[in-house]
Design an enzyme around this catalytic site. Sequence first.
Site, mmCIF file in Angstrom:
data_model
loop_
_atom_site.group_PDB
_atom_site.id
_atom_site.type_symbol
_atom_site.label_atom_id
_atom_site.label_comp_id
_atom_site.label_asym_id
_atom_site.label_seq_id
_atom_site.Cartn_x
_atom_site.Cartn_y
_atom_site.Cartn_z
ATOM 1 N N ASP A 268 60.097 47.362 21.462
ATOM 2 C CA ASP A 268 59.380 46.091 21.414
ATOM 3 C C ASP A 268 59.039 45.665 19.989
ATOM 4 O OD1 ASP A 268 59.551 45.713 24.121
ATOM 5 O OD2 ASP A 268 57.509 46.351 24.558
ATOM 6 N N LYS B 209 59.690 36.852 38.673
ATOM 7 C CA LYS B 209 58.752 37.949 38.925
ATOM 8 C C LYS B 209 57.478 37.408 39.558
ATOM 9 C CE LYS B 209 60.302 40.609 34.910
ATOM 10 N NZ LYS B 209 59.925 41.132 33.597
ATOM 11 N N TYR C 101 54.805 44.554 40.085
ATOM 12 C CA TYR C 101 55.517 43.285 40.160
ATOM 13 C C TYR C 101 56.781 43.387 40.998
ATOM 14 C CZ TYR C 101 58.225 45.170 36.164
ATOM 15 O OH TYR C 101 58.984 45.948 35.330
ATOM 16 N N HIS D 280 59.786 40.506 27.371
ATOM 17 C CA HIS D 280 61.079 40.911 27.909
ATOM 18 C C HIS D 280 61.673 39.836 28.817
ATOM 19 C CE1 HIS D 280 59.033 45.107 27.812
ATOM 20 N NE2 HIS D 280 59.579 44.853 26.643
#
Length: 184
Positions: free
Chosen positions: A172, A74, A134, A64
Amino acid sequence: MGKFKVISKIDNGVILIEPAVFGDSRGYFMETYNRADLAEIGINCDFIQDNESMSGFGVVRGLHYQAMPYTQAKLVRVISGKVLDVAVDMRKNSSNFGKVFYAELSGENHRQFYIPRGFAHGFAVLSETARFAYKCDNIYHPASERGVAFNDPELAIDWQIPMEKMILSPKDLKHPYFKDAEVF
């Protein structure tokens, strides 16, 4: 010694770090985020959002990323369990364009993986379950969401899970190959 040890640092910003862990008979303590200490090792982000997920063995999430201007850096870690974390450089002017970076993150090794803006990101759960956390430096913007196929033959990612045991979301399963994905 600083609070964060750099395990590996790739040019263009991908950094694998290990925080100082202080343990005794009661358990352990570690500082997982300190803006000033992370800036000393090259992580200069104003994180604005924290996320957490829990997944079972075989779950593959990703790859992603978000399109401009909503790209996200991130700082990822695993609270419990073990994952294979994967980042792919989507920046066409980067010397690492299209290169795949891996890190094994677990509740045992306490490592964190910093992924700068311009990378696609995903992970595979290698343990029975994993709690994944995260920080992001930009908001989630659904209309800017993008992805790359987890099984892209050009990237040849070894997720360390047999294909028949992989669990993916319908979304996905529909991402384009890297050659057809939007790049920066």
